[in-house]
Design an enzyme around this catalytic site. Sequence first.
Site, short mmCIF file in Angstrom:
data_model
loop_
_atom_site.label_atom_id
_atom_site.label_comp_id
_atom_site.label_asym_id
_atom_site.label_seq_id
_atom_site.Cartn_x
_atom_site.Cartn_y
_atom_site.Cartn_z
N VAL A 106 0.89 -1.16 0.00
CA VAL A 106 0.00 0.00 0.00
C VAL A 106 0.93 1.21 0.00
O VAL A 106 1.60 1.48 0.99
CB VAL A 106 -0.92 0.01 1.23
CG1 VAL A 106 -1.61 1.36 1.39
CG2 VAL A 106 -1.96 -1.09 1.12
N PRO A 107 1.01 1.88 -1.13
CA PRO A 107 2.13 2.81 -1.39
C PRO A 107 2.01 4.15 -0.67
O PRO A 107 1.86 5.19 -1.30
CB PRO A 107 2.07 2.99 -2.90
CG PRO A 107 0.63 2.81 -3.25
CD PRO A 107 0.07 1.83 -2.26
N CYS A 108 2.16 4.12 0.63
CA CYS A 108 2.07 5.35 1.40
C CYS A 108 3.26 6.28 1.09
O CYS A 108 3.22 7.47 1.38
CB CYS A 108 2.01 5.05 2.89
SG CYS A 108 3.32 4.00 3.49
N HIS A 109 4.31 5.71 0.46
CA HIS A 109 5.45 6.57 0.12
C HIS A 109 5.11 7.54 -0.99
O HIS A 109 5.88 8.46 -1.26
CB HIS A 109 6.64 5.70 -0.28
CG HIS A 109 6.38 4.79 -1.44
ND1 HIS A 109 5.74 3.58 -1.31
CD2 HIS A 109 6.64 4.93 -2.76
CE1 HIS A 109 5.64 2.99 -2.51
NE2 HIS A 109 6.18 3.80 -3.40
#
Length: 166
Positions: free
Chosen positions: A130-133
């Site tokens: 889950v690409p929170c970056h």
Amino acid sequence: METTLSIPTPVGVFRAAYSDRGLARLQFPHRDSQEANQDSRNRPHRVVRQWHRLTQAAVRRILRGKEPGNLPPLDLSRGTDFQRTVWTALARISLGRTRSYGEVARAIGRPRAFRAVGSACGANPVPLIVPCHRVLAAGGQVGGFSSGLEWKKRLLHIEGVAIKSC
DNA sequence: CCCTAGCGGTGCT
DNA sequence: AGCACCGCTAGGG
């Protein structure tokens, strides 16, 4: 009862934890990765090994700047409704694109909750997947990253995203 | 540039 | 119920 398995990569050993529902947590390599194989001792069940193959491939592909491919089921049941709403929104940010915390807040219909969105990002149990970056502060500043800012910058660089003021 | 008020969700007492 | 944290933001010196 969780099963924890490692994911060796060129940049360190990630660790993945599985519940009976799917991938529940993903951790970046620890600084002192001397803790060699702390994998769960018993041989994991067939389905978990299957999930782990997918996670492993996904992590390695992401680290090479590729789409993750097929993912295992994610067990996000430990989050609150709000957090799950945020994480779902994050999952829709495509590779190489970014959003600000405020944009995510607006996207989920809670325009003033940008700060809470930041907290929810920090609570994301499966970073990378889950690409929170891909969530930056307003104006292109990097913002924070619980697993270490260096990782965030590295991932953005891998995805071809330019960072401001550096 | 720095500083501040205001913000919403969460976890602790 | 209260309070202190926060991966924030917009506005004003």
